[in-house]
Design an enzyme around this catalytic site. Structure first.
Site, short mmCIF file in Angstrom:
data_model
loop_
_atom_site.label_atom_id
_atom_site.label_comp_id
_atom_site.label_asym_id
_atom_site.label_seq_id
_atom_site.Cartn_x
_atom_site.Cartn_y
_atom_site.Cartn_z
N SER A 124 0.84 -1.20 0.00
CA SER A 124 0.00 0.00 0.00
C SER A 124 0.87 1.25 0.00
O SER A 124 1.98 1.26 0.57
CB SER A 124 -0.84 -0.02 1.27
N TYR A 149 -2.01 -1.08 10.93
CA TYR A 149 -2.28 -1.65 9.59
C TYR A 149 -1.11 -1.34 8.65
O TYR A 149 -0.55 -2.22 8.00
CB TYR A 149 -3.58 -1.09 9.01
N LYS A 153 2.05 -3.72 6.61
CA LYS A 153 2.49 -3.70 5.20
C LYS A 153 3.99 -3.45 5.12
O LYS A 153 4.70 -4.10 4.36
CB LYS A 153 1.72 -2.62 4.41
N PHE A 218 -13.27 15.59 5.65
CA PHE A 218 -12.37 15.67 6.80
C PHE A 218 -11.30 16.75 6.63
O PHE A 218 -10.18 16.45 6.25
CB PHE A 218 -11.70 14.32 7.05
P1 NAD Z 1 -10.99 -6.96 1.27
O1 NAD Z 1 -11.19 -6.96 2.72
O2 NAD Z 1 -12.17 -6.68 0.39
O3 NAD Z 1 -10.35 -8.35 0.80
C1 NAD Z 1 -9.50 -9.10 1.63
C2 NAD Z 1 -10.03 -10.51 1.63
O4 NAD Z 1 -9.19 -11.32 2.47
C3 NAD Z 1 -11.45 -10.63 2.23
O5 NAD Z 1 -12.25 -11.35 1.32
C4 NAD Z 1 -11.26 -11.37 3.54
O6 NAD Z 1 -12.36 -12.21 3.83
C5 NAD Z 1 -9.99 -12.17 3.24
N1 NAD Z 1 -9.19 -12.54 4.42
C6 NAD Z 1 -8.71 -11.74 5.41
N2 NAD Z 1 -7.96 -12.45 6.26
C7 NAD Z 1 -7.95 -13.72 5.79
C8 NAD Z 1 -7.34 -14.93 6.23
N3 NAD Z 1 -6.58 -14.97 7.34
N4 NAD Z 1 -7.55 -16.04 5.51
C9 NAD Z 1 -8.32 -16.03 4.39
N5 NAD Z 1 -8.91 -14.93 3.94
C10 NAD Z 1 -8.72 -13.78 4.62
O7 NAD Z 1 -9.82 -5.93 0.93
P2 NAD Z 1 -9.33 -5.36 -0.45
O8 NAD Z 1 -9.68 -3.93 -0.50
O9 NAD Z 1 -9.71 -6.25 -1.56
O10 NAD Z 1 -7.75 -5.43 -0.21
C11 NAD Z 1 -6.99 -6.53 -0.63
C12 NAD Z 1 -5.56 -6.33 -0.16
O11 NAD Z 1 -5.06 -5.11 -0.69
C13 NAD Z 1 -5.41 -6.26 1.35
O12 NAD Z 1 -4.22 -6.91 1.72
C14 NAD Z 1 -5.30 -4.77 1.61
O13 NAD Z 1 -4.58 -4.49 2.76
C15 NAD Z 1 -4.56 -4.31 0.37
N6 NAD Z 1 -4.80 -2.90 0.05
C16 NAD Z 1 -6.07 -2.44 -0.05
C17 NAD Z 1 -6.30 -1.10 -0.31
C18 NAD Z 1 -7.69 -0.55 -0.38
O14 NAD Z 1 -7.86 0.67 -0.21
N7 NAD Z 1 -8.73 -1.35 -0.62
C19 NAD Z 1 -5.21 -0.24 -0.52
C20 NAD Z 1 -3.93 -0.74 -0.44
C21 NAD Z 1 -3.72 -2.09 -0.14
C1 WQD Z 2 -9.32 9.63 1.09
C2 WQD Z 2 -9.50 11.11 1.35
C3 WQD Z 2 -9.80 11.67 3.68
C4 WQD Z 2 -13.65 9.58 4.09
C5 WQD Z 2 -6.79 4.66 3.28
C6 WQD Z 2 -5.73 3.93 4.04
C7 WQD Z 2 -4.67 3.45 3.11
C8 WQD Z 2 -5.25 2.65 1.95
C9 WQD Z 2 -6.40 3.34 1.30
C10 WQD Z 2 -5.11 0.34 2.42
C11 WQD Z 2 -8.74 11.62 2.57
C12 WQD Z 2 -11.04 11.98 2.89
C13 WQD Z 2 -12.47 10.10 3.59
C14 WQD Z 2 -14.69 10.46 4.46
C15 WQD Z 2 -13.30 12.32 3.81
N1 WQD Z 2 -5.77 1.39 2.37
N2 WQD Z 2 -12.29 11.45 3.45
N3 WQD Z 2 -14.46 11.80 4.31
O1 WQD Z 2 -6.99 7.74 3.93
O2 WQD Z 2 -6.03 7.97 1.61
O3 WQD Z 2 -6.18 5.76 2.62
O4 WQD Z 2 -7.34 3.78 2.28
O5 WQD Z 2 -3.94 0.18 2.27
O6 WQD Z 2 -3.80 2.69 3.88
O7 WQD Z 2 -5.17 4.83 4.99
O8 WQD Z 2 -8.26 6.85 1.92
O9 WQD Z 2 -10.60 6.85 1.21
O10 WQD Z 2 -10.06 6.90 3.68
O11 WQD Z 2 -9.61 8.91 2.30
O12 WQD Z 2 -13.16 13.52 3.69
O13 WQD Z 2 -15.76 10.05 4.95
O14 WQD Z 2 -10.90 11.36 1.63
O15 WQD Z 2 -9.55 12.63 4.65
O16 WQD Z 2 -8.31 12.92 2.28
P1 WQD Z 2 -6.83 7.20 2.60
P2 WQD Z 2 -9.70 7.31 2.30
#
Ligand code: NAD
Ligand code: WQD
Length: 338
Positions: A124, A149, A153, A218
């Protein structure tokens, strides 16, 4: 070719499974459904004509995972499984360290045991913390993370580097995602958060559908174009395709490599609200509130490394992503629950 997709029932995983099937791969999903619904499998089948193989297993459970490695012929692992809610990770740090670290270690140990060499990891942009210079390149400083979290990563990236050093057969792509939004254009799969959404786009779509009264923006005193936070929003289908590009790269036996997956473009919260309103001809009521602790001014990617080395680039615009997010929300007002 079987690709083991941990967390493949989740938001990004399900979109990646669709792309894998459409490119002729044979994905095998392992998911404990802790943050996803079984219904997604039928939706994937409707889109692609193929229902992917599925194991309801906790990836931390190495004995159960071993059975899968034993019975399936796996050529690569894409590891999405993990918890991802920043606020929850502050409240329950051990739950996050336990799940995110142990699931990764479990898979890596089995990959070594069963000679599976190719690994794609969901990292991430959060590993960059508060970036000193924009846009962010893969060489930018990492580690200044402010929540458990994000630290999982960062820690997993460090583990992967250590493991790669002594296992020259391993090829690892660390993909640092920026902010995924959007949904499959069919409206059949998309983001379906439990409870109150933490992220901006699902909050906007829930306001638009009338589930929430208004969006809280926010903070309006950030050092950005209009005072609201700026992020790099990438369509989830573009992001999914980045994983296929990474698999091709791993086939060249490249060792460990790191890529930013974003669009390279920053969008503020107010610009996003406007884009959503224009794209969908809808009003999204909002109110400016206090800053959310831990939020940064701005974050967007330099993706030239992925453009060049993966021959990948994000194609969808923010407006298209807004349309697709709304298409999924409006067709599925209660997510995957009817
Ligand atoms: P998500 O929660 O929709 O998907 C994760 C999946 O993993 C879920 O289906 C959950 O049931 C499964 N899971 C969790 N722990 C498990 C375990 N121990 N065994 C088996 N299954 C398990 O999340 P997502 O948004 O699809 O994110 C996928 C990956 O990408 C995650 O690792 C997340 O940290 C990373 N990521 C997400 C974002 C984002 O904003 N969505 C951003 C950066 C990184
Ligand atoms: C985006 C922008 C908020 C909600 C998070 C995790 C990051 C990654 C992605 C996994 C910011 C603003 C948000 C709301 C708002 N996840 N906001 N009102 O914070 O960039 O990243 O998700 O890896 O680790 O930290 O994403 O979508 O929460 O926020 O004003 O109700 O929207 O302040 O500027 P963020 P976000």
């Amino acid at each position: 070719m079987s690709i083991l997709v941990t967390g493949g029932a989740g938001y990004i995983g399900s979109h990646t499974v669709v792309e894998l099937i459409e490119k002729g791969y044979d994905p095998i999903i392992v998911d404990n459904l802790s943050n996803s619904k079984i219904e997604v499998l039928d939706r994937i089948a409707t889109i692609t004509g193929v229902k992917p193989k599925f194991y309801k297993v906790d990836v931390c459970n190495k004995d159960e995972m071993r059975k899968i490695f034993e019975s399936e012929s796996i050529s690569a692992v894409i590891h999405f499984a993990g918890y991802k809610a920043v606020g929850e990770s502050v409240a329950k740090p051990l739950m996050y360290y336990n799940n995110n670290l142990n699931s990764t270690i479990s898979v890596l140990e089995l990959m070594l045991e069963y000679h599976v060499d190719n690994f794609v990891f969901s990292s991430s942009a959060t590993v960059y913390g508060d970036p000193k210079v924009l846009p962010i390149t893969e060489e930018s400083e990492v580690g200044g993370v402010t929540n458990p979290y994000g630290r999982t990563k960062y820690m997993i990236e460090e583990i992967l580097k250590d493991v790669a050093k002594v296992n020259s057969n391993l090829n690892i792509a660390i993909l640092r995602y920026f902010n995924p939004i959007g949904a499959h254009p069919s409206g059949l799969i998309g983001e379906d958060p439990n409870d109150i959404p933490n992220n901006l786009m699902p909050y906007i779509t829930q306001v638009a559908i009338g589930k929430r009264e208004r969006l809280g923006v926010f903070g309006s005193d950030y050092n950005t174009v209009d005072g609201t936070g700026v992020r790099d929003y990438i369509h989830v289908v573009d992001l999914a395709r980045g994983h296929l590009a990474a698999l091709d790269k791993l086939d060249t036996k490249c060792g460990l490599t790191i890529y930013n997956l974003g669009t390279g473009m920053g969008t503020s919260v107010l610009q996003m609200v406007n884009a959503f309103q224009t794209a969908n001809k809808l009003k999204v009521p909002f109110v400016i509130t206090d800053r959310r602790p831990g939020d940064i001014d701005a974050c967007y990617a330099d993706c030239s490394k992925a453009n060049k080395e993966l021959k990948w680039q994000a194609c969808y615009s923010v407006e298209e992503a807004c349309k697709d997010s709304w298409n999924f929300q409006s067709k599925n007002p209660n997510g995957y629950d009817y």
